[in-house]
Design a protein around this motif. Sequence first.
Motif, short mmCIF file in Angstrom:
data_model
loop_
_atom_site.label_atom_id
_atom_site.label_comp_id
_atom_site.label_asym_id
_atom_site.label_seq_id
_atom_site.Cartn_x
_atom_site.Cartn_y
_atom_site.Cartn_z
N PRO A 132 0.80 -1.23 0.00
CA PRO A 132 0.00 0.00 0.00
C PRO A 132 0.83 1.28 0.00
N GLU A 133 2.06 1.21 0.49
CA GLU A 133 2.92 2.39 0.50
C GLU A 133 3.35 2.79 -0.91
N ASP A 134 3.16 1.92 -1.87
CA ASP A 134 3.47 2.24 -3.25
C ASP A 134 2.34 2.99 -3.95
N THR A 135 1.22 3.15 -3.29
CA THR A 135 0.09 3.85 -3.88
C THR A 135 0.46 5.30 -4.16
N ALA A 136 0.31 5.71 -5.40
CA ALA A 136 0.67 7.06 -5.81
C ALA A 136 0.37 7.22 -7.29
N VAL A 137 0.47 8.44 -7.76
CA VAL A 137 0.49 8.69 -9.19
C VAL A 137 1.93 8.60 -9.65
N TYR A 138 2.17 7.80 -10.65
CA TYR A 138 3.52 7.59 -11.15
C TYR A 138 3.73 8.38 -12.43
N TYR A 139 4.84 9.09 -12.48
CA TYR A 139 5.18 9.93 -13.61
C TYR A 139 6.49 9.48 -14.23
N CYS A 140 6.56 9.52 -15.54
CA CYS A 140 7.84 9.37 -16.19
C CYS A 140 8.35 10.74 -16.60
N ALA A 141 9.65 10.87 -16.69
CA ALA A 141 10.26 12.15 -16.99
C ALA A 141 11.52 11.94 -17.81
N ALA A 142 11.84 12.94 -18.61
CA ALA A 142 13.03 12.91 -19.44
C ALA A 142 13.87 14.15 -19.17
N GLY A 143 15.18 13.97 -19.15
CA GLY A 143 16.06 15.09 -18.92
C GLY A 143 17.43 14.85 -19.51
N SER A 144 18.18 15.90 -19.61
CA SER A 144 19.56 15.80 -20.06
C SER A 144 20.39 15.10 -19.00
N PRO A 145 21.43 14.41 -19.42
CA PRO A 145 22.27 13.71 -18.45
C PRO A 145 22.74 14.62 -17.32
N THR A 146 22.65 14.11 -16.12
CA THR A 146 23.02 14.87 -14.93
C THR A 146 23.39 13.91 -13.81
N ARG A 196 15.63 18.49 -12.28
CA ARG A 196 16.62 18.25 -13.31
C ARG A 196 16.01 17.64 -14.57
N TYR A 197 14.74 17.39 -14.56
CA TYR A 197 14.06 16.79 -15.71
C TYR A 197 13.24 17.83 -16.44
N ASP A 198 13.27 17.76 -17.76
CA ASP A 198 12.66 18.79 -18.59
C ASP A 198 11.25 18.45 -19.07
N TYR A 199 10.96 17.18 -19.22
CA TYR A 199 9.68 16.75 -19.77
C TYR A 199 9.02 15.75 -18.84
N TRP A 200 7.70 15.88 -18.73
CA TRP A 200 6.93 15.04 -17.82
C TRP A 200 5.65 14.55 -18.48
N GLY A 201 5.29 13.33 -18.13
CA GLY A 201 3.99 12.83 -18.52
C GLY A 201 2.93 13.29 -17.55
N GLN A 202 1.69 12.92 -17.82
CA GLN A 202 0.57 13.33 -16.98
C GLN A 202 0.34 12.39 -15.80
N GLY A 203 0.99 11.26 -15.80
CA GLY A 203 0.91 10.35 -14.68
C GLY A 203 -0.11 9.25 -14.86
N THR A 204 0.11 8.16 -14.15
CA THR A 204 -0.83 7.05 -14.13
C THR A 204 -1.00 6.60 -12.68
N GLN A 205 -2.22 6.36 -12.28
CA GLN A 205 -2.53 6.03 -10.89
C GLN A 205 -2.23 4.57 -10.60
N VAL A 206 -1.53 4.34 -9.52
CA VAL A 206 -1.28 3.01 -9.00
C VAL A 206 -1.86 2.94 -7.60
N THR A 207 -2.77 2.00 -7.39
CA THR A 207 -3.38 1.82 -6.09
C THR A 207 -3.18 0.38 -5.64
N VAL A 208 -2.61 0.22 -4.47
CA VAL A 208 -2.34 -1.10 -3.92
C VAL A 208 -3.19 -1.29 -2.67
N SER A 209 -4.05 -2.27 -2.70
CA SER A 209 -4.93 -2.54 -1.58
C SER A 209 -4.30 -3.54 -0.63
N SER A 210 -4.70 -3.48 0.62
CA SER A 210 -4.17 -4.38 1.62
C SER A 210 -4.99 -5.66 1.69
#
Length: 124
Positions: free
Chosen positions: A88-102, A110-124
Motif C-alpha cells: 500500500p505504500e506504493d500507492t501514488a500517481v507515477y510519472y515518467c520524466a526525461a532530462g539531459s544527463p546529470t 533536473r528533468y525537462d519533460y513530464w507525462g501526466q501520470g498514471t494512478q497506482v493503487t495497492v490494496s491491503s
Amino acid sequence: QVQLVESGGGLVQAGGSLRLSCAASGRTFSHYIMGWFRQAPGKEREFVAVIGSSGGTKYYADSAKGRFTISRDSAANTVDLQMNSLTPEDTAVYYCAAGSPTLLLARADRYDYWGQGTQVTVSS
C-alpha cells in the motif's frame, strides 16, 4: 520537444505486480536519461528510478531496490517500470520524466519533460 504518456496503472492487491510504460513522441529521446517519480496526495514528488541514455546505468530509490526494474527500448521510444511485491505504500500517481544527463538524477527539477501520470493503487 518530447511528449510523454504513461500507462499501465491500476488497482492491485498487496504482493501483486504492475508494469508501467512510458511512450515518448515528438522526437527521439535516446540521448535523455529517463526517470520514474511518484507522488501521493499531500506529499512531494519522490524519485523512484532512473535509467541512463544507453540503458546501461540504472539507479533506484531505496524503497524500490529489489522490487522494481526500469528498462528502456530506445528504438521504440519507450521506458518501462516493472513493479513487484507491491505494498500500500506504493500507492501514488507515477510519472515518467526525461532530462539531459546529470549527476543529480534523483532531483525532479533536473528533468525537462513530464507525462501526466498514471494512478497506482495497492490494496491491503
